[in-house]
Scaffold this motif. Structure first.
Motif, PDB file in Angstrom:
ATOM      1  N   MET A  50       0.829  -1.210   0.000  1.00  0.00           N
ATOM      2  CA  MET A  50       0.000   0.000   0.000  1.00  0.00           C
ATOM      3  C   MET A  50       0.859   1.254   0.000  1.00  0.00           C
ATOM      4  SD  MET A  50      -1.033  -0.478   3.980  1.00  0.00           S
ATOM      5  CE  MET A  50      -2.616   0.152   3.757  1.00  0.00           C
ATOM      6  N   GLY A  51       2.041   1.129   0.523  1.00  0.00           N
ATOM      7  CA  GLY A  51       2.950   2.258   0.554  1.00  0.00           C
ATOM      8  C   GLY A  51       4.302   1.720   0.916  1.00  0.00           C
TER       9      GLY A  51
ATOM     10  N   GLN B 135       6.919   8.397   3.985  1.00  0.00           N
ATOM     11  CA  GLN B 135       6.090   7.283   3.519  1.00  0.00           C
ATOM     12  C   GLN B 135       5.645   7.605   2.107  1.00  0.00           C
ATOM     13  OE1 GLN B 135       2.845   6.201   6.031  1.00  0.00           O
ATOM     14  NE2 GLN B 135       4.117   6.211   7.863  1.00  0.00           N
ATOM     15  N   ILE B 136       5.841   6.670   1.193  1.00  0.00           N
ATOM     16  CA  ILE B 136       5.464   6.908  -0.199  1.00  0.00           C
ATOM     17  C   ILE B 136       4.117   6.206  -0.445  1.00  0.00           C
ATOM     18  CG2 ILE B 136       6.256   6.797  -2.607  1.00  0.00           C
ATOM     19  CD1 ILE B 136       8.417   8.078  -0.827  1.00  0.00           C
ATOM     20  N   PRO B 137       3.098   6.947  -0.853  1.00  0.00           N
ATOM     21  CA  PRO B 137       1.766   6.353  -1.032  1.00  0.00           C
ATOM     22  C   PRO B 137       1.659   5.596  -2.354  1.00  0.00           C
ATOM     23  CG  PRO B 137       1.684   8.698  -1.510  1.00  0.00           C
ATOM     24  CD  PRO B 137       3.112   8.385  -1.171  1.00  0.00           C
ATOM     25  N   VAL B 138       2.272   4.433  -2.424  1.00  0.00           N
ATOM     26  CA  VAL B 138       2.353   3.675  -3.673  1.00  0.00           C
ATOM     27  C   VAL B 138       0.966   3.304  -4.228  1.00  0.00           C
ATOM     28  CG1 VAL B 138       3.258   1.583  -4.756  1.00  0.00           C
ATOM     29  CG2 VAL B 138       4.604   2.760  -3.044  1.00  0.00           C
TER      30      VAL B 138
ATOM     31  N   THR C 240       2.649   0.274   5.245  1.00  0.00           N
ATOM     32  CA  THR C 240       2.806   1.483   6.049  1.00  0.00           C
ATOM     33  C   THR C 240       1.630   1.716   6.983  1.00  0.00           C
ATOM     34  OG1 THR C 240       1.960   2.662   4.131  1.00  0.00           O
ATOM     35  CG2 THR C 240       4.333   2.711   4.466  1.00  0.00           C
ATOM     36  N   GLY C 241       0.503   1.075   6.706  1.00  0.00           N
ATOM     37  CA  GLY C 241      -0.613   1.179   7.637  1.00  0.00           C
ATOM     38  C   GLY C 241      -1.613   2.284   7.364  1.00  0.00           C
ATOM     39  N   GLU C 242      -1.334   3.180   6.396  1.00  0.00           N
ATOM     40  CA  GLU C 242      -2.347   4.220   6.169  1.00  0.00           C
ATOM     41  C   GLU C 242      -3.529   3.606   5.428  1.00  0.00           C
ATOM     42  OE1 GLU C 242       0.309   4.358   3.961  1.00  0.00           O
ATOM     43  OE2 GLU C 242      -0.530   4.893   2.008  1.00  0.00           O
TER      44      GLU C 242
END
Ligand code: 7RM
Length: 461
Positions: A1-2, A9-12, A35-37
């Motif tokens: 997810m990231g 943190q990169i929001p992939v 990353t958990g977001e």
């Protein structure tokens, strides 16, 4: 997810979602919690990794493939605007990454090997995944940057996992060099047997620093020259076998035939010669095609010099017969080991509605090897140079990515052009490297008066 890059943190997942809006062929996306977001999951298309592996059998028969079936496509920059999809095939690529891995690094069973590259780069494909795993090696993977949370990170990992072979890029070495020896002294690097370098020419100072302080003067340093298109290492010392010579990629691997040619394609034989680097015979992991356009592959690599593969690099064979790579001879800039086509960056800058024309060149950068310098001709009467600069940065970042953002800007009223309309990049490169004492012959320019304007735009007057 990231993913994590240092403290960032990169929001992939969001990047993937945006990219997929432009395609119709992708049916499923597997998403790994990292990353958990929170992320948006598209019903029917997106599946969690944990759900997809739940209940799977641990025995799965491997699919039989043809040796020449496509293994993967990796996009890379060249001197034209469009990135090329480099295609590698199953058997040749695997044979060659295995062969080069064990021979260059002299990897032995039970050794722990670590390449710090990103798996998304060819170095990660060939020397984190395929080569080491085919050899049954223990290979470490690293997500992060060399200086986070502190500049001892690499040395801490080497100590913790007792790494025997360590492979990184000159840009990382130069970035760590500035922190001095203290971050190294905290750790025990006795496990190291071989250290390696890849991605760009390693300057002598960085070579010695790396060899003395990390290799403690006892580990052979393998300076490995190769490309996305070659699939694996082509020119490099074999650790402990080839005598080390600072800043020299040294000798071809057995089976590889480098040829040095002049601009007309004449082969330069003997020692003490300098020219363009070609390879005479194919090798197992040679590029098979450029995806979707085979003619482009022929044109780019096999047409400049008849009967040979052209690398795009300059090279010198010294008095000992050792090879030293001099860098690109085409319009490609190497920023921290990342290949950037000048045309690609220019196309992105030109997307800005107030940019009329642009030209991008490399300049020497103490850590990145090369930095990007942009000349932009703008027609905005209201925006300041600082505003234009930040808008152009945002534009390039969005279209290509953060690594392609030019660092230096020159907003002069025009570009030096020859009578046939070609931008005289030689002058732009000199100004970008702050070397305006000898600009060479500018008399063939259509607009010689622009040279002074450019020097003024660079603040060098
Ligand atoms: C592996 C990789 C390829 C370009 C290549 C060179 C430069 C790579 C070295 C080097 C001098 C080296 N693939 N390059 N390794 N220059 N010494 N040891 O980097 O496709 O991303 O780049 O990188 O200019 O043509 S790549």
């Amino acid at each position: 997810m990231g993913n994590f890059r240092g403290s960032k943190q990169i929001p992939v997942k969001a990047v993937v979602d945006e990219a997929l809006e432009k395609t119709t062929t992708i049916e499923k996306v597997i998403v790994l919690k990292r990353t958990g977001e929170s992320v948006d999951m598209k019903t029917g298309r997106d599946i969690w990794w944990s759900d997809s592996i739940a209940g799977q059998s641990s025995d799965n028969e491997a699919e039989e493939m043809d040796a020449e079936d496509m293994l993967f496509i990796l996009y890379t920059s060249g001197s034209t605007g469009q990135p090329k999809g480099v295609v590698h095939s199953i058997a040749g690529y695997m044979v060659y990454t295995y062969y080069s891995f064990i021979n260059v690094f002299q990897h032995e069973e039970s050794d722990v090997y670590w390449c710090t590259a990103d798996v998304g780069w060819i170095t990660g494909h060939s020397y984190i995944v395929y080569g080491p795993l085919l050899a049954g090696a223990t290979t470490l993977m690293f997500e992060g940057v060399p200086t986070y949370p502190n500049p001892g990170r690499f040395w801490e990992i080497i100590d913790k996992y007792k790494v025997n072979q360590f492979y990184t890029a000159p840009t990382a070495i130069r970035a760590l060099q500035v922190f001095g020896l203290e971050p190294i002294e905290k750790y025990n690097l006795d496990s190291l047997k071989v250290i390696g370098s890849v991605g760009e020419p390693i300057n002598e100072e960085a070579w010695h620093w790396y060899h003395e302080n990390i290799g403690k003067g006892r580990c052979p340093l393998v300076d490995t020259w190769w490309q996305t298109e070659t699939g694996g290492i082509m020119i490099s010392p074999l650790a402990g076998i080839t005598p080390n010579k600072p800043a020299h990629a040294s000798l071809p691997l057995p089976g590889v035939q480098p040829v040095i040619v002049d601009a007309e394609g004449n082969e330069l034989l003997g020692n003490n010669v300098e020219g363009n680097l070609c390879i005479r015979f194919p090798w197992p992991s040679i590029i098979r095609t450029t995806y979707g356009d085979h003619n482009r592959c022929k044109e780019t690599y096999f047409s400049t010099y008849k009967g040979m593969y052209f690398t795009g690099d300059g090279v010198k064979r010294d008095h000992d017969g050792y090879l030293r790579i001099l860098g690109r001879v085409d319009d490609v800039i190497n920023v921290s080991g990342h290949r950037m086509g000048t045309a690609e960056v220019e196309n992105a800058i030109n997307e800005h509605p107030e940019v009329v024309e642009s030209a991008v060149v490399g300049f020497p950068h103490p850590i990145k090897g090369q930095g990007i310098y942009a000349y932009a001709i703008c027609n905005s009467s209201t925006k300041s140079n600082a505003e234009m600069e930040s808008e152009i940065k945002a534009m390039v970042r969005k279209i290509i990515g953060p690594i392609a953002k030019p660092e230096q800007y020159n907003f002069s009223p025009g570009l030096p052009k020859t009578r046939s309309g070609k931008i005289m990049r030689r002058i732009l490169r000199k100004v970008a490297s702050k070397d305006v004492s000898s600009l060479g012959d500018t008399s063939t320019l259509l607009n010689p008066e622009i040279v002074q304007e450019i020097i003024k735009g660079a603040g060098l007057e």
